[in-house]
Design an enzyme around this catalytic site. Structure first.
Site, mmCIF file in Angstrom:
data_model
loop_
_atom_site.group_PDB
_atom_site.id
_atom_site.type_symbol
_atom_site.label_atom_id
_atom_site.label_comp_id
_atom_site.label_asym_id
_atom_site.label_seq_id
_atom_site.Cartn_x
_atom_site.Cartn_y
_atom_site.Cartn_z
ATOM 1 N N HIS A 272 -1.621 -0.717 -9.570
ATOM 2 C CA HIS A 272 -0.812 -0.811 -8.349
ATOM 3 C C HIS A 272 0.189 0.332 -8.239
ATOM 4 O O HIS A 272 0.571 0.917 -9.238
ATOM 5 C CB HIS A 272 -0.094 -2.157 -8.329
ATOM 6 C CG HIS A 272 -1.023 -3.283 -8.625
ATOM 7 N ND1 HIS A 272 -2.025 -3.649 -7.762
ATOM 8 C CD2 HIS A 272 -1.153 -4.079 -9.716
ATOM 9 C CE1 HIS A 272 -2.722 -4.635 -8.301
ATOM 10 N NE2 HIS A 272 -2.210 -4.915 -9.487
ATOM 11 N N TYR B 93 -5.038 -1.867 -4.509
ATOM 12 C CA TYR B 93 -4.716 -3.104 -3.797
ATOM 13 C C TYR B 93 -3.344 -3.593 -4.238
ATOM 14 O O TYR B 93 -2.828 -3.153 -5.261
ATOM 15 C CB TYR B 93 -5.798 -4.173 -4.000
ATOM 16 C CG TYR B 93 -6.190 -4.503 -5.412
ATOM 17 C CD1 TYR B 93 -5.646 -5.594 -6.072
ATOM 18 C CD2 TYR B 93 -7.147 -3.733 -6.088
ATOM 19 C CE1 TYR B 93 -6.036 -5.921 -7.371
ATOM 20 C CE2 TYR B 93 -7.542 -4.055 -7.382
ATOM 21 C CZ TYR B 93 -6.977 -5.150 -8.012
ATOM 22 O OH TYR B 93 -7.357 -5.473 -9.289
#
Ligand code: C5P
Length: 307
Positions: A279, A231
């Protein structure tokens, strides 16, 4: 007679030069427009103005977005009914949330990169109408490099910090428990932990609380990161949020250090294997750079110093 023909030749050469000049100009113009058109299609394929960045109670979270969002940090009961009940309760506690996104003029988005150290960007950052910061980044003692103004601070329970009375707390929820935490931390106190110990209370102006719309987080992941990594980082969400709510966006303090770590401007890195966490830092950085090339944002890049 001789003079006359020399003059004619000169006039011809001049004419040809002028025609070539204009022709060239229009050719380079065409190239410029063609590349801008191509650039613009890159942007317009990703940017969706219709996605509401904040939770306001007016929008319905689609099952597709909810199903993606609920598996990010599956710590507890994650039904859509429970999500709706928690969202309703938040909206009752913080009625200002219902107003949704305001539009702003100039915005500075200040990431936490070590490349802000010795940048002297502080005064430039402070002249913006809006200054978005995130997580625990300190200001005191770093004003010369990072400025002193904060209008919005994005955070989640595990990264929370106290705010003054004029800063918007913007929760970036990665699970329903984050929304529960927000409500309790600003009222009765949050008992217990999430996946790690978290603050049970927090200081912030309750009338300035906002919550990112989970559908917005899903959109940023799908459209801007092409579903890469699990995400988006809070910092990347802040950049896309600014694109949605600001006329002009200037971005400071983004970029890993030379070892590929997301090191901070205020501390020596504690974990040398941090990388960019969960990430995809490189992908996020490339999108930010591309936005800058296409003049959708101004990106103030610096190389990171060694501590
Ligand atoms: O480290 P933290 O998550 O608090 O940083 C906030 C944001 O700043 C990150 O989500 C990331 O987008 C950005 N950042 C960066 N380069 C760094 C450190 C942080 O781009 N060296």
């Amino acid at each position: 007679m001789k003079m006359n023909s020399t003059f004619k030749v000169l006039a011809m050469v001049l004419m040809v030069a002028i025609v070539c000049f204009f022709l060239n100009d229009s050719i380079s113009d065409k190239f410029l427009h063609a590349s801008l058109a191509e650039d613009d299609s890159w942007f317009t394929r990703r940017f969706d103005k219709s996605v509401e960045p904040f939770l306001t109670g007016k929008q319905n979270l689609s099952m597709e977005a909810f199903d993606w969002w609920k598996q990010l940090q599956p710590l507890e009961e994650q039904t859509i009914e429970y999500y709706r009940a928690v969202a309703d309760s938040l909206l009752k506690t913080f009625p200002a949330m219902s107003k949704g996104a305001e539009r702003f003029g100039t915005c500075a988005v200040v990431g936490n990169s070590a490349n802000l150290k010795d940048s002297h960007y502080g005064r430039l950052i402070d002249i913006h109408d809006v200054v978005l910061r995130m997580n625990k980044s300190p200001i005191k003692g770093y004003e010369d490099d990072v400025g002193s103004k904060t209008s919005h601070r994005l955070m989640y329970p595990e990264s929370a910090t106290d705010l003054d009375n004029v800063t918007h707390l913007v929760l970036s929820p990665f699970k329903i428990m984050d929304m529960v935490w927000l409500q309790k931390a600003l009222t009765t106190g949050f008992p217990g932990n999430t996946y790690e110990p978290v603050r049970s209370t927090i200081q912030a102006n309750k009338n300035l609380v906002m919550v990112l719309n989970p559908a917005f987080i899903a959109y940023v992941h799908r459209m801007w990161l092409r579903r890469s990594a699990r995400y988006p980082s809070t910092g990347f969400l802040a950049v896309i949020l600014a694109l949605h709510i600001c006329e002009e966006v200037r971005v400071f303090g983004y970029g890993a250090d030379s070892d590929g770590n997301w090191s901070h401007y205020w501390e020596k890195l504690r974990d040398p294997k941090l990388g960019t966490g969960l990430h995809y830092g490189k992908e996020e950085y490339d999108v930010i750079r591309k936005l800058a090339v296409q003049q959708k944002i101004h990106f103030f890049k610096m190389s990171s110093p060694k501590f």
